[in-house]
Design a protein around this motif. Structure first.
Motif, PDB file in Angstrom:
ATOM      1  N   ALA A 253       0.920  -1.144   0.135  1.00  0.00           N
ATOM      2  CA  ALA A 253      -0.115  -0.169   0.149  1.00  0.00           C
ATOM      3  C   ALA A 253       0.798   1.314  -0.071  1.00  0.00           C
ATOM      4  O   ALA A 253       0.614   2.540  -0.646  1.00  0.00           O
ATOM      5  CB  ALA A 253      -0.827  -0.075   1.110  1.00  0.00           C
TER       6      ALA A 253
ATOM      7  N   LEU B 271       1.933   1.845  -3.420  1.00  0.00           N
ATOM      8  CA  LEU B 271       0.862   2.278  -4.300  1.00  0.00           C
ATOM      9  C   LEU B 271       0.690   4.065  -3.998  1.00  0.00           C
ATOM     10  O   LEU B 271       0.734   4.830  -5.026  1.00  0.00           O
ATOM     11  CB  LEU B 271      -0.405   1.642  -3.927  1.00  0.00           C
ATOM     12  CG  LEU B 271      -1.596   2.281  -4.642  1.00  0.00           C
ATOM     13  CD1 LEU B 271      -1.680   1.919  -6.024  1.00  0.00           C
ATOM     14  CD2 LEU B 271      -2.948   1.591  -3.945  1.00  0.00           C
TER      15      LEU B 271
ATOM     16  N   LEU C 130      -8.434   2.190  -0.492  1.00  0.00           N
ATOM     17  CA  LEU C 130      -7.779   1.276   0.235  1.00  0.00           C
ATOM     18  C   LEU C 130      -8.450   0.804   1.524  1.00  0.00           C
ATOM     19  O   LEU C 130      -8.352  -0.219   1.971  1.00  0.00           O
ATOM     20  CB  LEU C 130      -6.584   2.011   0.618  1.00  0.00           C
ATOM     21  CG  LEU C 130      -5.218   1.975  -0.445  1.00  0.00           C
ATOM     22  CD1 LEU C 130      -3.927   2.873   0.018  1.00  0.00           C
ATOM     23  CD2 LEU C 130      -4.871   0.384  -0.794  1.00  0.00           C
TER      24      LEU C 130
ATOM     25  N   GLU D 104      -5.721  -3.103  -3.545  1.00  0.00           N
ATOM     26  CA  GLU D 104      -4.569  -2.317  -4.056  1.00  0.00           C
ATOM     27  C   GLU D 104      -4.424  -2.508  -5.597  1.00  0.00           C
ATOM     28  O   GLU D 104      -4.001  -1.722  -6.333  1.00  0.00           O
ATOM     29  CB  GLU D 104      -3.175  -2.814  -3.205  1.00  0.00           C
ATOM     30  CG  GLU D 104      -3.366  -2.250  -1.801  1.00  0.00           C
ATOM     31  CD  GLU D 104      -2.379  -3.378  -1.122  1.00  0.00           C
ATOM     32  OE1 GLU D 104      -2.333  -3.263   0.338  1.00  0.00           O
ATOM     33  OE2 GLU D 104      -1.720  -4.386  -1.479  1.00  0.00           O
TER      34      GLU D 104
END
Length: 286
Positions: free
Chosen positions: A60, A63, A188, A244
């Motif tokens: 994450a 990302l 998320l 994700e």
């Protein structure tokens, strides 16, 4: 620009991990840079590179970094570049530096050691990230406003770069980046109901992408129950991985396209002190 620490690990903690130990060097600084927008962009790009080299706490975090890279490079990294980093399990093990997270993707025996993983990140920074940063700077170099004054000027122009928090001093880019960050963070986290997706999340994402988002996304969340379940009903590791991936494949490319086009059209303005709009009279079109 968002603090690099929120993208993954603290770059200061890892700065000496490159077998050496050489301290970070400071670039030259100027009290009154003539083109502060370029100084601001360059500062953000150096921060981006430091966080890449430090590695990330989890997928994450990578990302989030990929989105910030879109902003700092003005969309000059192709969408597939982000996709490949996020979707390759072997590459994730070189980018995520927390052992417990790395071992989710490959067996421990197959993992690169920390030094070799950092060497790989250095190689990618040299071959991909720095050229994208250079292209971004070239793109705005001559539209960046020049601030100069002589000793006889009663009101000399002065821009404090430390006070400039918009990407390349372009508020339009900053506004778009803020919307896009919100979309990513909400995606998320997941949602309490599909109403939140249809009423707020997708419409804001459309705005944040300047309409580049796939037109079928809203109906997909309504009609495809397995997709909806990953965002509404589940919050287990598999659902988190799916969210994700979905954001990487469906949202980052649209956001990248929006930023790339907006970079040519966003006007420059100073944060704090002088408020005059110094937008170029005519913007290039693509």
């Amino acid at each position: 620009m968002t603090n690099a620490i929120t993208w993954g690990v603290d770059p200061d903690v890892d700065e000496d991990s490159d077998a050496g130990t050489s301290p970070r060097i400071d670039p030259p600084s100027f009290n009154k840079p003539t083109r502060p927008a370029l100084e601001t962009l360059s500062r953000d790009q150096r921060e981006l590179l430091r966080s890449w080299l430090a590695g990330f706490a989890d997928r994450a975090g990578l990302l989030r970094w990929c989105h910030e890279a879109t902003i700092a490079t003005l969309g000059q990294l192709p969408p597939e570049w982000h996709r490949d980093r996020l979707m390759s399990l072997s590459e994730l093990t070189t980018l995520v530096v927390v052992d417990a997270e790395r071992e989710r993707w490959l067996d421990q025996d197959a993992l690169l050691d920390a030094e070799r993983a950092r060497e790989w990140r250095l190689a990618v920074a040299s071959s991909d990230l720095i050229p994208a940063c250079q292209t971004a700077l070239r793109r705005i170099r001559w539209s960046a406003v020049e601030y100069t004054s002589d000793h006889d000027d009663d009101n000399p122009a002065y821009v404090d770069v430390a006070d400039q928090d918009e990407p390349a001093m372009r508020p339009g880019l900053g506004e778009t980046a803020t919307r896009q960050r919100w979309v990513i963070e909400r995606g998320l986290a997941g949602f309490d109901s599909r109403d939140e997706i249809v009423e707020s999340w997708i419409p804001v994402a459309i705005h944040a992408s300047f309409g580049e988002l796939d037109e079928s996304l809203a109906s997909a969340f309504w009609s495809e129950r397995p997709l909806r379940a990953m965002f509404v009903d589940r919050d287990d590791p598999a659902a988190q991985f799916y969210r994700e991936s979905f954001l990487a494949l469906e949202f980052l490319p649209a956001f990248n396209a929006a930023v790339e086009q907006l970079a040519d059209r966003a006007g420059e303005a100073v944060s704090g002190g002088e408020k005059t709009d110094h937008s170029p009279a005519k913007y290039p079109t693509r």
